[in-house]
Scaffold this motif. Structure first.
Motif, short mmCIF file in Angstrom:
data_model
loop_
_atom_site.label_atom_id
_atom_site.label_comp_id
_atom_site.label_asym_id
_atom_site.label_seq_id
_atom_site.Cartn_x
_atom_site.Cartn_y
_atom_site.Cartn_z
N CYS A 1 11.62 -4.37 -0.61
CA CYS A 1 12.02 -3.90 -1.91
C CYS A 1 13.39 -5.01 -1.57
O CYS A 1 14.18 -5.26 -0.82
N LEU B 1 11.60 -1.07 -9.04
CA LEU B 1 11.94 -1.63 -7.07
C LEU B 1 11.55 -2.98 -7.41
O LEU B 1 9.56 -2.91 -7.61
N LYS C 1 10.08 -6.35 -6.35
CA LYS C 1 9.32 -6.82 -4.68
C LYS C 1 9.49 -8.30 -5.05
O LYS C 1 9.79 -8.77 -5.37
N ASP D 1 9.35 1.25 0.79
CA ASP D 1 10.21 -0.26 -0.23
C ASP D 1 10.69 -0.77 0.52
O ASP D 1 11.64 -1.31 0.29
#
Length: 184
Positions: A86, A63, A65, A83
């Motif tokens: 994300c 994921l 970021k 998330d």
């Protein structure tokens, strides 16, 4: 006088920084393919719903970021508020996301996600960048076949352990030939 000129140079460098620029617009895989940013996985993660990475498969998600990446392996919770920031999701293996049946299952998945984060944190505590890269590559090769790990982009590993993508490329090319005396 020299220190004043040096300080001006530093100020001008800061003034040219554009924090809204995303370097994740084009993550290119080693085989030359490019993953689209508007993937179905990212849409699902931004839906607000919580999912669990299937613990019965060798699969996971990297994921991305804003300034780092996180790995959510088998059994880990993904999505929800956790998330929402994300920017990109890179599936590893034959990804399967499940919906938790109960609050207990969801809570267990969050604990597993925390364990994956702690594993990566332990790796990043090593002060030598090349050793961090080698350790994350070793860890991924324990969970996934080496041919799958070889397909993952250098940028993904770099953002996981806080090194430059060039460092990942160097460690991948030279592997065990690298001398641990160098802080690569």
């Amino acid at each position: 006088m020299d220190s004043e000129q040096h300080r001006r140079y530093q100020i001008s460098m800061v003034s040219t920084y554009y924090p809204k620029t995303s370097f994740l617009d084009s993550v290119v895989m080693p085989d030359g393919t490019e993953q689209s940013q508007g993937s179905d996985i990212l849409t699902r993660l931004h839906s607000g719903e919580v999912f669990i990475v299937n613990s019965r498969r060798r699969n996971g998600l990297i994921l991305f970021k804003r300034y780092h990446a996180e790995f959510a392996g088998p059994g880990a919770a993904v999505g929800g508020d956790y998330d929402c920031d994300c920017q990109r999701a890179l599936p590893i293996g034959n990804l399967s996301l499940l919906t938790p049946d109960s609050n207990e299952e969801r809570q267990k998945a969050y604990l597993i996600r925390r364990q994956w984060i702690r594993l990566i944190k332990q790796i990043t505590e090593n002060p030598i960048p090349g050793q961090r890269v080698q350790k994350i590559l070793d860890q991924f090769e324990q969970y996934f076949p080496p041919e799958i790990v070889a397909l993952l982009p250098d940028l993904a590993f770099a953002l996981l352990v806080g090194v430059l993508p060039q460092t990942v490329g160097l460690v991948r090319r030279l592997g065990s030939e690298m001398d641990s005396r160098f802080n690569y």
